[in-house]
Enzyme design. Structure first.
Site, short mmCIF file in Angstrom:
data_model
loop_
_atom_site.label_atom_id
_atom_site.label_comp_id
_atom_site.label_asym_id
_atom_site.label_seq_id
_atom_site.Cartn_x
_atom_site.Cartn_y
_atom_site.Cartn_z
N LYS A 107 0.87 -1.19 0.00
CA LYS A 107 0.00 0.00 0.00
C LYS A 107 0.89 1.22 0.00
CE LYS A 107 -4.54 0.58 0.30
NZ LYS A 107 -5.51 -0.45 -0.10
N GLY A 219 -20.73 6.02 2.91
CA GLY A 219 -19.77 6.35 1.88
C GLY A 219 -20.50 6.61 0.59
N GLY A 221 -18.42 7.21 -2.46
CA GLY A 221 -17.39 7.17 -3.50
C GLY A 221 -17.58 5.96 -4.40
N ASN A 222 -16.54 5.57 -5.08
CA ASN A 222 -16.62 4.51 -6.10
C ASN A 222 -17.24 3.22 -5.58
OD1 ASN A 222 -14.89 1.93 -7.05
ND2 ASN A 222 -15.37 3.20 -8.82
N1 GLU Z 1 -7.17 -0.09 -3.45
C1 GLU Z 1 -7.98 -1.22 -3.69
C2 GLU Z 1 -8.01 -2.13 -2.46
O1 GLU Z 1 -7.86 -1.70 -1.35
C3 GLU Z 1 -7.55 -1.95 -4.94
C4 GLU Z 1 -6.16 -2.46 -4.92
C5 GLU Z 1 -5.68 -2.95 -6.26
O2 GLU Z 1 -6.44 -2.97 -7.19
O3 GLU Z 1 -4.51 -3.31 -6.31
O4 GLU Z 1 -8.29 -3.30 -2.56
#
Ligand code: GLU
Length: 428
Positions: A107, A219, A221-222
């Site tokens: 991350k 929420g 968002g997306n």
């Molecule tokens: N950020 C998204 C998650 O927390 C997607 C991560 C990704 O696609 O690598 O799962």
């Protein structure tokens, strides 16, 4: 865990420790898996529109890559902390393992507030972020993606910067890219649709019909948007949605007994998910306090924003009508709240299983980029449904067989797979 000093990484470690104990993991494996393998902390100098240089702080944490290259999003957030990034990287390791895709956990983050940054300034942050980790990321090392307040445009700037540095095309370096630039059809809706595939399966087990069922979502968002979209398409009704209002600097819950329409919602939100108050009023939506989403008489609750939203203080406000909690966000529920949810017998779909649709589709995106051949939207969504449904079944079967909480069952599968990979590699 009080709201004030909530530390997501301590929560991730506490969840891990309790399952490591149940699995009887040896000391070395525990020590390895409860900490990230690598971390990068760096500065990103950006020349701002006013001509001055502002220095931002950036992070990338690679929690574990025993099963494949690290994978996970990059968050832009004013309150970003390295412990939040550590927790989220850890959850990514479990997320990729529970759905059985050959990727590890990572991350990234930057302490910044995109609300107050021009596109040019955000591009500077994206390119600066890549320059600082260019040697440590890439299709075979670590593959970023969008997350809170980042999107396909940020991914393209980042891809372009790495391609400039390396002098070659590297579409497999980053996912969540726009269609036509290495992106996959279905990626935009993948996380939210995945949440609904899980809700559908949980309902089958509980003997509840989705047609006529109601939900309250935290929420806008997306993830929230596409959860609402598919839940509504399948005949369910989202009667409340909570969002952060950037103008008033507080959250609101919007309620509509007749259901909130996807097209209405999309016409009312800005790119950060703030719902336009005048539009909401024109639709006849009732405006309630931000935390009212949790106390709605609904079948399903979907926390789909951030960490620590269902905690020891507010879990008691959940109504008896609630049969399913589907965690669209990462880390929305604290261990204190878990105790109460377990006692109430609510079917919990744990975050790293529930919201795994995003990363699963990211994996498909990488596969398509590597082949340089792209699938239809139907093909992508069918593969996504198959992958998530089989992961759901494995978790719920284990929970039933071992009489454990679904979160623990998901952890047992994921941690077991990662521990085995570390062992086979000879790391532990
Ligand atoms: N950020 C998204 C998650 O927390 C997607 C991560 C990704 O696609 O690598 O799962």
């Amino acid at each position: 865990m009080e709201k004030k000093n909530f530390n997501p990484f301590e929560m991730a470690q506490a969840q891990f420790d309790s399952v490591a104990e149940k699995l009887g993991l040896d000391e070395g494996t525990r020590e390895l898996l409860r900490n990230p393998m690598r971390e990068y902390h760096f500065t990103i100098p950006v020349r701002m529109d006013d001509g001055k240089v502002k220095v931002f702080r950036g992070f990338r944490v690679q929690h574990n890559d025993a099963r494949g290259p690290a994978k996970g999003g990059i968050r832009f957030h004013p309150q970003e902390t390295v412990d939040t990034v550590r927790a989220l990287a850890t959850w990514m390791t479990w997320k990729c393992a529970v759905v059985d895709i050959p990727l590890g956990g990572g991350k990234g983050g930057v302490i910044c507030d995109p609300h107050n940054l021009s596109d040019r300034e955000q591009e500077g942050i994206c390119r600066g972020w890549v320059r600082q980790v260019a040697r440590n990321v890439g299709p075979l090392q670590d593959v970023p993606a969008p997350d809170v307040m980042t999107n396909g445009q940020h991914m393209v700037w980042m891809m372009d910067e790495l391609e400039k540095i390396r002098g070659e095309h590297l579409p497999g370096f980053i996912t969540g890219k726009p269609v036509g630039l290495g992106g996959s059809l279905g990626r935009t809706e993948a996380t939210g649709y995945g949440v609904v595939y899980h809700i559908r399966e949980a309902m089958k087990e509980l003997g509840i019909k989705i047609k006529g069922a109601t939900a309250s979502i935290q929420g806008s968002g997306n993830v929230a948007q596409y959860t609402l979209d598919l839940f509504t398409q399948l005949g369910g009704k989202v009667v409340a949605i909570a969002c952060w209002d950037q103008k008033d600097k507080k959250a609101y819950t919007y309620k509509s007994k007749n259901g909130i329409g996807f097209d209405q919602l999309m016409a009312a939100v800005d790119k950060f998910g703030t719902i336009d108050q005048a539009k909401a009023k024109s639709y006849g939506w009732e405006k309630l306090p931000g935390d009212a989403w949790i106390e709605q008489e609904v079948t399903v609750l979907v926390p789909a924003a951030q960490e620590n939203m269902i905690n020891g203080e507010n879990v008691g406000r959940i109504k008896d009508s609630v049969k399913i909690i589907a965690e669209g966000a990462n880390g929305p529920t604290t261990p204190e709240a878990d105790v109460v949810i377990k006692k109430k017998g609510i079917f919990l779909i744990p975050d790293f299983l529930c919201n795994a649709g995003g990363v699963t589709c990211s994996y498909f995106e990488q596969v398509q980029c590597n082949m340089n051949y792209f699938w239809t939207r139907e093909e992508v969504l069918q593969k996504l449904d198959d992958k998530l449904t089989s992961a759901f079944k494995a978790v719920s079967d284990l929970a039933r067989k071992k009489k454990v909480f679904t979160r623990d069952a998901a952890y047992m599968i994921a941690i077991g797979r990662v521990a085995e990979a570390c062992k086979k590699r000879g790391w532990v």
